[in-house]
Design a protein around this motif. Structure first.
Motif, PDB file in Angstrom:
ATOM      1  N   SER A 210       0.911  -1.258   0.042  1.00  0.00           N
ATOM      2  CA  SER A 210      -0.206   0.132   0.248  1.00  0.00           C
ATOM      3  C   SER A 210       1.018   0.912   0.041  1.00  0.00           C
ATOM      4  CB  SER A 210      -0.889   0.013   1.431  1.00  0.00           C
ATOM      5  OG  SER A 210      -0.230   0.046   2.436  1.00  0.00           O
ATOM      6  N   GLY A 211       0.122   2.416  -0.821  1.00  0.00           N
ATOM      7  CA  GLY A 211       1.142   3.649  -0.453  1.00  0.00           C
ATOM      8  C   GLY A 211       1.558   4.252   0.585  1.00  0.00           C
ATOM      9  N   ASP A 212       0.466   4.107   1.643  1.00  0.00           N
ATOM     10  CA  ASP A 212       0.536   4.729   2.630  1.00  0.00           C
ATOM     11  C   ASP A 212       0.709   3.512   3.963  1.00  0.00           C
ATOM     12  OD1 ASP A 212      -1.076   3.039   3.382  1.00  0.00           O
ATOM     13  OD2 ASP A 212      -2.916   3.592   3.751  1.00  0.00           O
ATOM     14  N   GLY A 213       1.761   2.718   3.386  1.00  0.00           N
ATOM     15  CA  GLY A 213       2.256   1.370   4.189  1.00  0.00           C
ATOM     16  C   GLY A 213       1.524   0.705   5.411  1.00  0.00           C
ATOM     17  N   GLN A 214       0.036   1.277   5.270  1.00  0.00           N
ATOM     18  CA  GLN A 214      -0.709   0.301   6.331  1.00  0.00           C
ATOM     19  C   GLN A 214      -1.596  -1.021   5.362  1.00  0.00           C
ATOM     20  OE1 GLN A 214      -1.609   1.775   9.674  1.00  0.00           O
ATOM     21  NE2 GLN A 214       0.494   2.978   8.902  1.00  0.00           N
ATOM     22  N   PRO A 215      -1.777  -1.761   6.326  1.00  0.00           N
ATOM     23  CA  PRO A 215      -2.708  -2.542   6.299  1.00  0.00           C
ATOM     24  C   PRO A 215      -3.774  -2.804   5.532  1.00  0.00           C
ATOM     25  CG  PRO A 215      -2.802  -3.156   8.799  1.00  0.00           C
ATOM     26  CD  PRO A 215      -2.311  -1.499   7.963  1.00  0.00           C
ATOM     27  N   VAL A 216      -4.740  -3.239   4.466  1.00  0.00           N
ATOM     28  CA  VAL A 216      -5.296  -3.478   3.432  1.00  0.00           C
ATOM     29  C   VAL A 216      -6.811  -4.009   3.929  1.00  0.00           C
ATOM     30  CG1 VAL A 216      -6.397  -4.334   0.929  1.00  0.00           C
ATOM     31  CG2 VAL A 216      -4.694  -2.394   1.587  1.00  0.00           C
ATOM     32  N   HIS A 217      -7.673  -3.532   3.814  1.00  0.00           N
ATOM     33  CA  HIS A 217      -8.836  -3.926   4.664  1.00  0.00           C
ATOM     34  C   HIS A 217     -10.205  -4.626   4.133  1.00  0.00           C
ATOM     35  CE1 HIS A 217      -7.553  -2.850   8.715  1.00  0.00           C
ATOM     36  NE2 HIS A 217      -7.165  -2.491   8.410  1.00  0.00           N
ATOM     37  N   LEU A 218     -10.240  -4.046   2.580  1.00  0.00           N
ATOM     38  CA  LEU A 218     -11.148  -4.361   1.438  1.00  0.00           C
ATOM     39  C   LEU A 218     -10.779  -4.070   0.725  1.00  0.00           C
ATOM     40  CD1 LEU A 218     -14.246  -4.349   1.074  1.00  0.00           C
ATOM     41  CD2 LEU A 218     -13.772  -2.527   1.072  1.00  0.00           C
ATOM     42  N   LEU A 219     -10.871  -5.653  -0.061  1.00  0.00           N
ATOM     43  CA  LEU A 219      -9.769  -5.937  -1.223  1.00  0.00           C
ATOM     44  C   LEU A 219     -11.365  -5.871  -2.525  1.00  0.00           C
ATOM     45  CD1 LEU A 219      -7.960  -7.251   0.904  1.00  0.00           C
ATOM     46  CD2 LEU A 219      -6.714  -7.733  -1.174  1.00  0.00           C
ATOM     47  N   VAL A 220     -10.960  -5.822  -3.317  1.00  0.00           N
ATOM     48  CA  VAL A 220     -12.300  -6.025  -4.842  1.00  0.00           C
ATOM     49  C   VAL A 220     -11.552  -6.302  -5.366  1.00  0.00           C
ATOM     50  CG1 VAL A 220     -14.635  -5.546  -6.018  1.00  0.00           C
ATOM     51  CG2 VAL A 220     -13.339  -4.706  -3.813  1.00  0.00           C
ATOM     52  N   LEU A 221     -11.531  -7.997  -6.150  1.00  0.00           N
ATOM     53  CA  LEU A 221     -10.548  -8.686  -7.144  1.00  0.00           C
ATOM     54  C   LEU A 221     -12.058  -8.748  -8.538  1.00  0.00           C
ATOM     55  CD1 LEU A 221      -8.985 -10.630  -8.640  1.00  0.00           C
ATOM     56  CD2 LEU A 221     -10.309 -12.787  -7.516  1.00  0.00           C
ATOM     57  N   ILE A 222     -11.490  -7.838  -9.610  1.00  0.00           N
ATOM     58  CA  ILE A 222     -12.157  -8.080 -10.425  1.00  0.00           C
ATOM     59  C   ILE A 222     -11.397  -8.623 -12.181  1.00  0.00           C
ATOM     60  CG2 ILE A 222     -13.294  -6.371 -12.272  1.00  0.00           C
ATOM     61  CD1 ILE A 222     -12.629  -4.196 -10.278  1.00  0.00           C
ATOM     62  N   LEU A 223     -12.072  -9.445 -12.504  1.00  0.00           N
ATOM     63  CA  LEU A 223     -12.360 -10.212 -13.785  1.00  0.00           C
ATOM     64  C   LEU A 223     -12.632 -10.284 -14.612  1.00  0.00           C
ATOM     65  CD1 LEU A 223     -11.353 -13.968 -12.277  1.00  0.00           C
ATOM     66  CD2 LEU A 223      -9.533 -12.140 -11.781  1.00  0.00           C
ATOM     67  N   GLY A 224     -11.458 -10.095 -15.678  1.00  0.00           N
ATOM     68  CA  GLY A 224     -12.439  -9.381 -16.792  1.00  0.00           C
ATOM     69  C   GLY A 224     -12.749 -10.060 -18.029  1.00  0.00           C
ATOM     70  N   GLY A 225     -12.821 -10.156 -19.563  1.00  0.00           N
ATOM     71  CA  GLY A 225     -12.103 -11.123 -20.686  1.00  0.00           C
ATOM     72  C   GLY A 225     -10.936  -9.518 -21.050  1.00  0.00           C
ATOM     73  N   ALA A 226     -10.253 -10.449 -22.049  1.00  0.00           N
ATOM     74  CA  ALA A 226      -9.155  -9.550 -22.475  1.00  0.00           C
ATOM     75  C   ALA A 226      -9.512  -8.930 -23.440  1.00  0.00           C
ATOM     76  CB  ALA A 226      -7.710 -10.814 -22.750  1.00  0.00           C
ATOM     77  N   GLN A 227     -10.876  -9.119 -24.208  1.00  0.00           N
ATOM     78  CA  GLN A 227     -10.709  -8.431 -25.561  1.00  0.00           C
ATOM     79  C   GLN A 227     -11.517  -7.030 -24.768  1.00  0.00           C
ATOM     80  OE1 GLN A 227     -11.935 -11.776 -24.087  1.00  0.00           O
ATOM     81  NE2 GLN A 227     -13.646 -10.641 -24.772  1.00  0.00           N
ATOM     82  N   ASP A 228     -12.232  -7.056 -23.513  1.00  0.00           N
ATOM     83  CA  ASP A 228     -13.376  -5.723 -23.165  1.00  0.00           C
ATOM     84  C   ASP A 228     -12.735  -4.756 -22.309  1.00  0.00           C
ATOM     85  OD1 ASP A 228     -15.711  -4.448 -22.706  1.00  0.00           O
ATOM     86  OD2 ASP A 228     -16.651  -5.565 -22.023  1.00  0.00           O
ATOM     87  N   VAL A 229     -11.568  -3.584 -23.001  1.00  0.00           N
ATOM     88  CA  VAL A 229     -10.755  -3.309 -22.163  1.00  0.00           C
ATOM     89  C   VAL A 229     -11.684  -1.818 -21.529  1.00  0.00           C
ATOM     90  CG1 VAL A 229      -8.853  -1.971 -22.306  1.00  0.00           C
ATOM     91  CG2 VAL A 229      -8.639  -3.673 -23.669  1.00  0.00           C
ATOM     92  N   ASP A 230     -12.528  -1.280 -22.876  1.00  0.00           N
ATOM     93  CA  ASP A 230     -13.254  -0.528 -22.271  1.00  0.00           C
ATOM     94  C   ASP A 230     -13.676  -0.524 -21.194  1.00  0.00           C
ATOM     95  OD1 ASP A 230     -12.272   1.109 -23.935  1.00  0.00           O
ATOM     96  OD2 ASP A 230     -13.958   1.265 -25.195  1.00  0.00           O
ATOM     97  N   GLY A 231     -14.979  -2.082 -21.057  1.00  0.00           N
ATOM     98  CA  GLY A 231     -15.791  -2.429 -19.485  1.00  0.00           C
ATOM     99  C   GLY A 231     -14.955  -2.170 -18.579  1.00  0.00           C
ATOM    100  N   HIS A 232     -14.166  -2.786 -18.357  1.00  0.00           N
ATOM    101  CA  HIS A 232     -12.914  -2.935 -17.759  1.00  0.00           C
ATOM    102  C   HIS A 232     -12.809  -2.080 -17.130  1.00  0.00           C
ATOM    103  CE1 HIS A 232     -10.154  -5.692 -15.609  1.00  0.00           C
ATOM    104  NE2 HIS A 232      -9.379  -5.101 -15.296  1.00  0.00           N
ATOM    105  N   ILE A 233     -12.138  -1.047 -17.868  1.00  0.00           N
ATOM    106  CA  ILE A 233     -12.128   0.291 -16.932  1.00  0.00           C
ATOM    107  C   ILE A 233     -13.104   1.034 -16.517  1.00  0.00           C
ATOM    108  CG2 ILE A 233     -11.001   2.446 -17.329  1.00  0.00           C
ATOM    109  CD1 ILE A 233      -9.268   1.660 -19.451  1.00  0.00           C
TER     110      ILE A 233
END
Length: 148
Positions: free
Chosen positions: A90-113
């Motif tokens: 982490s940029g602040d050196g503190q622990p992370v408490h919430l993680l949101v994993l996002i998986l998308g198709g390689a072809q849908d760059v705009d949708g991923h963003i």
């Protein structure tokens, strides 16, 4: 793109592992249980490779790990919560408490963003994050995220 369209209660995890790699494995496992056509090792490798490039930490206590996978024609989201925190790059050196994993198709760059942006807007609400951190069940977290 909307977070609530791609998250399910089955992919909400109360993280037990305190390491970055361990927490990411827990999230990938949750996604792969709900989408058995995915190969766990390939998904995990894609997520870890992305993390090697740059940490997905976005704000104090929050990270959005993500990867684009060839052949995936939808988006899959998993949410992990850790009260004690994950040792994350982490940029602040503190622990992370919430993680949101996002998986998308390689072809849908705009949708991923677009989905990354929606998730980032959602977790910017400190009131929502506080309620998620206090929630007692995956179903309760899911309802909180749905209601925004």
């Amino acid at each position: 793109m909307n977070l609530t369209e791609h998250l399910s209660p089955q992919r909400i995890v109360f993280l037990r592992n305190r390491s970055k790699a361990g927490a990411l494995k827990e999230l990938v496992d949750a996604v792969c249980r709900s989408a058995p056509e995915l190969k766990r090792d390939k998904v995990l490798a894609a997520v870890m490779e992305r993390e090697k490039t740059v940490s997905s930490w976005i704000a104090p206590g929050i990270a959005l790990p993500h990867a684009r996978l060839p052949g995936l024609d939808t988006f899959l989201v998993a949410l992990g919560r850790s009260r004690p925190g994950i040792h994350f790059d982490s940029g602040d050196g503190q622990p992370v408490h919430l993680l949101v994993l996002i998986l998308g198709g390689a072809q849908d760059v705009d949708g991923h963003i677009m989905l990354l942006a929606d998730v980032a807007r959602t977790v910017r609400s400190s009131a929502l994050v506080e309620r998620v951190m206090a929630a007692r069940s995956a179903a309760e977290i899911y309802r909180l995220v749905l209601s925004g």
